[in-house]
Design an enzyme around this catalytic site. Structure first.
Site, PDB file in Angstrom:
ATOM      1  N   ARG A  51     -17.873   3.061 -24.272  1.00 15.24           N
ATOM      2  CA  ARG A  51     -18.657   2.110 -25.077  1.00 15.24           C
ATOM      3  C   ARG A  51     -18.164   2.054 -26.526  1.00 15.24           C
ATOM      4  O   ARG A  51     -18.612   1.220 -27.303  1.00 15.24           O
ATOM      5  CB  ARG A  51     -20.153   2.408 -24.982  1.00 15.24           C
ATOM      6  CG  ARG A  51     -20.582   3.688 -25.605  1.00 15.24           C
ATOM      7  CD  ARG A  51     -22.061   3.955 -25.352  1.00 15.24           C
ATOM      8  NE  ARG A  51     -22.527   5.032 -26.205  1.00 15.24           N
ATOM      9  CZ  ARG A  51     -23.716   5.592 -26.133  1.00 15.24           C
ATOM     10  NH1 ARG A  51     -24.588   5.172 -25.247  1.00 15.24           N
ATOM     11  NH2 ARG A  51     -24.065   6.553 -26.950  1.00 15.24           N
ATOM     12  N   ARG A 103     -25.853  16.147 -23.702  1.00  8.24           N
ATOM     13  CA  ARG A 103     -26.166  14.864 -23.055  1.00  8.24           C
ATOM     14  C   ARG A 103     -25.078  14.477 -22.053  1.00  8.24           C
ATOM     15  O   ARG A 103     -25.369  13.930 -20.995  1.00  8.24           O
ATOM     16  CB  ARG A 103     -26.348  13.760 -24.115  1.00  8.24           C
ATOM     17  CG  ARG A 103     -27.615  13.918 -24.935  1.00  8.24           C
ATOM     18  CD  ARG A 103     -27.928  12.687 -25.754  1.00  8.24           C
ATOM     19  NE  ARG A 103     -27.060  12.486 -26.901  1.00  8.24           N
ATOM     20  CZ  ARG A 103     -27.170  13.146 -28.059  1.00  8.24           C
ATOM     21  NH1 ARG A 103     -28.105  14.067 -28.212  1.00  8.24           N
ATOM     22  NH2 ARG A 103     -26.350  12.893 -29.062  1.00  8.24           N
ATOM     23  N   LYS A 141     -35.164   4.678 -34.097  1.00 10.30           N
ATOM     24  CA  LYS A 141     -34.081   4.489 -35.071  1.00 10.30           C
ATOM     25  C   LYS A 141     -34.168   3.107 -35.731  1.00 10.30           C
ATOM     26  O   LYS A 141     -33.734   2.926 -36.878  1.00 10.30           O
ATOM     27  CB  LYS A 141     -32.723   4.723 -34.415  1.00 10.30           C
ATOM     28  CG  LYS A 141     -32.509   6.186 -33.972  1.00 10.30           C
ATOM     29  CD  LYS A 141     -32.551   7.167 -35.144  1.00 10.30           C
ATOM     30  CE  LYS A 141     -32.117   8.568 -34.750  1.00 10.30           C
ATOM     31  NZ  LYS A 141     -32.162   9.530 -35.865  1.00 10.30           N
ATOM     32  N   PRO A 186     -23.134  19.339 -30.800  1.00 10.59           N
ATOM     33  CA  PRO A 186     -23.645  20.164 -29.697  1.00 10.59           C
ATOM     34  C   PRO A 186     -24.630  19.413 -28.799  1.00 10.59           C
ATOM     35  O   PRO A 186     -24.560  19.504 -27.572  1.00 10.59           O
ATOM     36  CB  PRO A 186     -24.311  21.336 -30.427  1.00 10.59           C
ATOM     37  CG  PRO A 186     -23.536  21.455 -31.697  1.00 10.59           C
ATOM     38  CD  PRO A 186     -23.208  20.047 -32.094  1.00 10.59           C
ATOM     39  N   SER A 187     -25.557  18.651 -29.387  1.00  4.86           N
ATOM     40  CA  SER A 187     -26.537  17.973 -28.525  1.00  4.86           C
ATOM     41  C   SER A 187     -25.871  16.844 -27.736  1.00  4.86           C
ATOM     42  O   SER A 187     -26.292  16.525 -26.628  1.00  4.86           O
ATOM     43  CB  SER A 187     -27.724  17.442 -29.338  1.00  4.86           C
ATOM     44  OG  SER A 187     -27.364  16.310 -30.078  1.00  4.86           O
ATOM     45  N   TYR A 216     -35.559   6.273 -28.195  1.00  9.07           N
ATOM     46  CA  TYR A 216     -34.628   6.587 -29.291  1.00  9.07           C
ATOM     47  C   TYR A 216     -34.347   5.339 -30.138  1.00  9.07           C
ATOM     48  O   TYR A 216     -34.457   5.361 -31.364  1.00  9.07           O
ATOM     49  CB  TYR A 216     -33.333   7.134 -28.688  1.00  9.07           C
ATOM     50  CG  TYR A 216     -32.322   7.587 -29.701  1.00  9.07           C
ATOM     51  CD1 TYR A 216     -32.534   8.729 -30.460  1.00  9.07           C
ATOM     52  CD2 TYR A 216     -31.130   6.880 -29.902  1.00  9.07           C
ATOM     53  CE1 TYR A 216     -31.601   9.161 -31.384  1.00  9.07           C
ATOM     54  CE2 TYR A 216     -30.190   7.302 -30.823  1.00  9.07           C
ATOM     55  CZ  TYR A 216     -30.428   8.447 -31.559  1.00  9.07           C
ATOM     56  OH  TYR A 216     -29.502   8.867 -32.477  1.00  9.07           O
TER      57      TYR A 216
HETATM   58  P1  NAD Z   1     -27.698  17.869 -33.001  1.00 12.61           P
HETATM   59  O1  NAD Z   1     -28.638  16.987 -32.242  1.00 12.61           O
HETATM   60  O2  NAD Z   1     -26.663  18.587 -32.211  1.00 12.61           O
HETATM   61  O3  NAD Z   1     -28.517  18.941 -33.859  1.00 12.61           O
HETATM   62  C1  NAD Z   1     -29.801  18.635 -34.298  1.00 12.61           C
HETATM   63  C2  NAD Z   1     -30.307  19.726 -35.241  1.00 12.61           C
HETATM   64  O4  NAD Z   1     -31.661  19.384 -35.552  1.00 12.61           O
HETATM   65  C3  NAD Z   1     -30.331  21.126 -34.646  1.00 12.61           C
HETATM   66  O5  NAD Z   1     -29.683  22.037 -35.521  1.00 12.61           O
HETATM   67  C4  NAD Z   1     -31.824  21.429 -34.538  1.00 12.61           C
HETATM   68  O6  NAD Z   1     -32.153  22.798 -34.691  1.00 12.61           O
HETATM   69  C5  NAD Z   1     -32.393  20.581 -35.663  1.00 12.61           C
HETATM   70  N1  NAD Z   1     -33.823  20.319 -35.536  1.00 12.61           N
HETATM   71  C6  NAD Z   1     -34.514  20.053 -34.402  1.00 12.61           C
HETATM   72  N2  NAD Z   1     -35.824  19.943 -34.673  1.00 12.61           N
HETATM   73  C7  NAD Z   1     -35.962  20.114 -36.026  1.00 12.61           C
HETATM   74  C8  NAD Z   1     -37.054  20.117 -36.888  1.00 12.61           C
HETATM   75  N3  NAD Z   1     -38.313  19.938 -36.433  1.00 12.61           N
HETATM   76  N4  NAD Z   1     -36.854  20.310 -38.210  1.00 12.61           N
HETATM   77  C9  NAD Z   1     -35.601  20.547 -38.677  1.00 12.61           C
HETATM   78  N5  NAD Z   1     -34.505  20.553 -37.888  1.00 12.61           N
HETATM   79  C10 NAD Z   1     -34.691  20.345 -36.568  1.00 12.61           C
HETATM   80  O7  NAD Z   1     -27.019  17.027 -34.183  1.00 12.61           O
HETATM   81  P2  NAD Z   1     -26.396  15.554 -34.181  1.00 12.61           P
HETATM   82  O8  NAD Z   1     -26.034  15.106 -32.784  1.00 12.61           O
HETATM   83  O9  NAD Z   1     -25.355  15.556 -35.226  1.00 12.61           O
HETATM   84  O10 NAD Z   1     -27.610  14.607 -34.620  1.00 12.61           O
HETATM   85  C11 NAD Z   1     -28.110  14.620 -35.947  1.00 12.61           C
HETATM   86  C12 NAD Z   1     -28.781  13.291 -36.241  1.00 12.61           C
HETATM   87  O11 NAD Z   1     -27.842  12.236 -36.074  1.00 12.61           O
HETATM   88  C13 NAD Z   1     -29.971  12.953 -35.337  1.00 12.61           C
HETATM   89  O12 NAD Z   1     -30.962  12.292 -36.098  1.00 12.61           O
HETATM   90  C14 NAD Z   1     -29.364  11.991 -34.342  1.00 12.61           C
HETATM   91  O13 NAD Z   1     -30.312  11.121 -33.753  1.00 12.61           O
HETATM   92  C15 NAD Z   1     -28.392  11.241 -35.220  1.00 12.61           C
HETATM   93  N6  NAD Z   1     -27.308  10.579 -34.491  1.00 12.61           N
HETATM   94  C16 NAD Z   1     -26.502  11.307 -33.673  1.00 12.61           C
HETATM   95  C17 NAD Z   1     -25.503  10.653 -32.961  1.00 12.61           C
HETATM   96  C18 NAD Z   1     -24.622  11.412 -32.002  1.00 12.61           C
HETATM   97  O14 NAD Z   1     -23.947  10.757 -31.174  1.00 12.61           O
HETATM   98  N7  NAD Z   1     -24.522  12.748 -32.088  1.00 12.61           N
HETATM   99  C19 NAD Z   1     -25.323   9.265 -33.098  1.00 12.61           C
HETATM  100  C20 NAD Z   1     -26.158   8.565 -33.972  1.00 12.61           C
HETATM  101  C21 NAD Z   1     -27.159   9.233 -34.676  1.00 12.61           C
END
Ligand code: NAD
Length: 253
Positions: free
Chosen positions: A212, A191, A154, A186-187, A150
């Site tokens: 953290r 986790r 990133k 949700p994701s 990851y």
């Molecule tokens: P999430 O992980 O809960 O949801 C991800 C969404 O991506 C889902 O709706 C899924 O259907 C969609 N998806 C999966 N494969 C796809 C594809 N091939 N094409 C289009 N859509 C697709 O959402 P989140 O946790 O808000 O994460 C969103 C972004 O933010 C990600 O890039 C994640 O790495 C980043 N991020 C999240 C966090 C965190 O703590 N949640 C922190 C830093 C960065």
């Protein structure tokens, strides 16, 4: 609609079915943008209709599929592109397989190459655009345990962002990325559950994630969406090529 900071702009969002993408699509629509909210999960995406925002159009876009990306970008013809799709792999380098690495690079990085190269010609023709890529504090900013794949992907997003920014600055294109700490989504809940099973306690897993963050809490998706709105708007007109860190003090100690 609550504001007008994005009036007249067309914004395409990937992974808008839930979490940060969904919150950002809604926030940009409330600021007056014509929003094209996309995802592979149409069940999740269609819940956005409950927000009763007439200026959000939803359709399926698979960020892994070049034809799907081209069709989606042609339909939206965006001035603002928010590349939010991404996946978190859990484990150290010793737990990682080639296939897992390839999948994460494909979804977290190459998908952005696809959407940006499809959207750029239209932006250049219109004399400007704002591209916002989803990176993470866990990247070249900070190392986090069990996030080798990851963090690598990133960090690559930061490199991609800087390259696009420098190459197209004279054509009025801005390209920035966002580096959040832990955000409720949700994701993320999945986790915490998975780590809870490993540690034998959901509460211990939650404590590990929350501790953290020096603020003693994780972010809401809406707090990240506010930064997306800013980077999409002309208010941020003098920033490009930068990772915008929003991590509750995680990397700032
Ligand atoms: P999430 O992980 O809960 O949801 C991800 C969404 O991506 C889902 O709706 C899924 O259907 C969609 N998806 C999966 N494969 C796809 C594809 N091939 N094409 C289009 N859509 C697709 O959402 P989140 O946790 O808000 O994460 C969103 C972004 O933010 C990600 O890039 C994640 O790495 C980043 N991020 C999240 C966090 C965190 O703590 N949640 C922190 C830093 C960065």
């Amino acid at each position: 609609m609550s504001g007008q900071r994005l009036n007249g702009k067309r914004a395409l969002v990937t992974a808008a079915g839930q979490g940060i993408g969904r919150a950002s699509a809604i926030a940009m629509a409330r600021e007056g943008a014509q929003v094209f909210a996309t995802d592979v999960n149409m069940d999740a995406l269609s819940t956005i209709r409950g927000e009763n925002l007439e200026n959000i159009e939803i359709f399926e876009l698979n960020a892994l599929d070049v034809d799907s990306v081209k069709a989606g970008v042609a339909r939206a013809n965006p001035d603002v592109l928010f590349n939010c799709a991404g996946f978190v792999h859990h484990g150290t380098i010793l737990d990682a397989t080639d296939d897992e690495f390839a999948f994460a690079m494909n979804l977290n990085v190459r998908s952005m190459m696809r959407t940006i190269s499809a959207a750029l010609p239209g932006m250049i023709e219109r004399g400007g655009g704002s591209i916002i890529n989803m990176s993470s504090a866990c990247s070249s900013v900070i190392g986090a345990p069990n996030r080798m794949i990851y963090g690598t992907t990133k960090a690559a997003v930061i490199g991609l962002t800087k390259s696009v920014a420098v190459d197209f600055i004279k054509q009025g294109i801005r390209c920035n990325c966002i580096c959040p700490g832990t955000v409720e989504s949700p994701s993320w809940h999945d986790r915490v559950k998975a780590l809870g099973e490993e540690l034998g306690s959901y509460d211990k897993a939650m404590e590990q994630f929350v501790s953290r963050q020096p603020m003693g809490r994780v972010a809401t998706a809406e707090e990240i969406a506010a930064l997306v709105v800013y980077l999409a708007s002309d208010e941020s007109g003098f920033t490009t090529g930068h990772p915008h860190i929003i991590d509750g003090g995680w990397s700032g100690q």
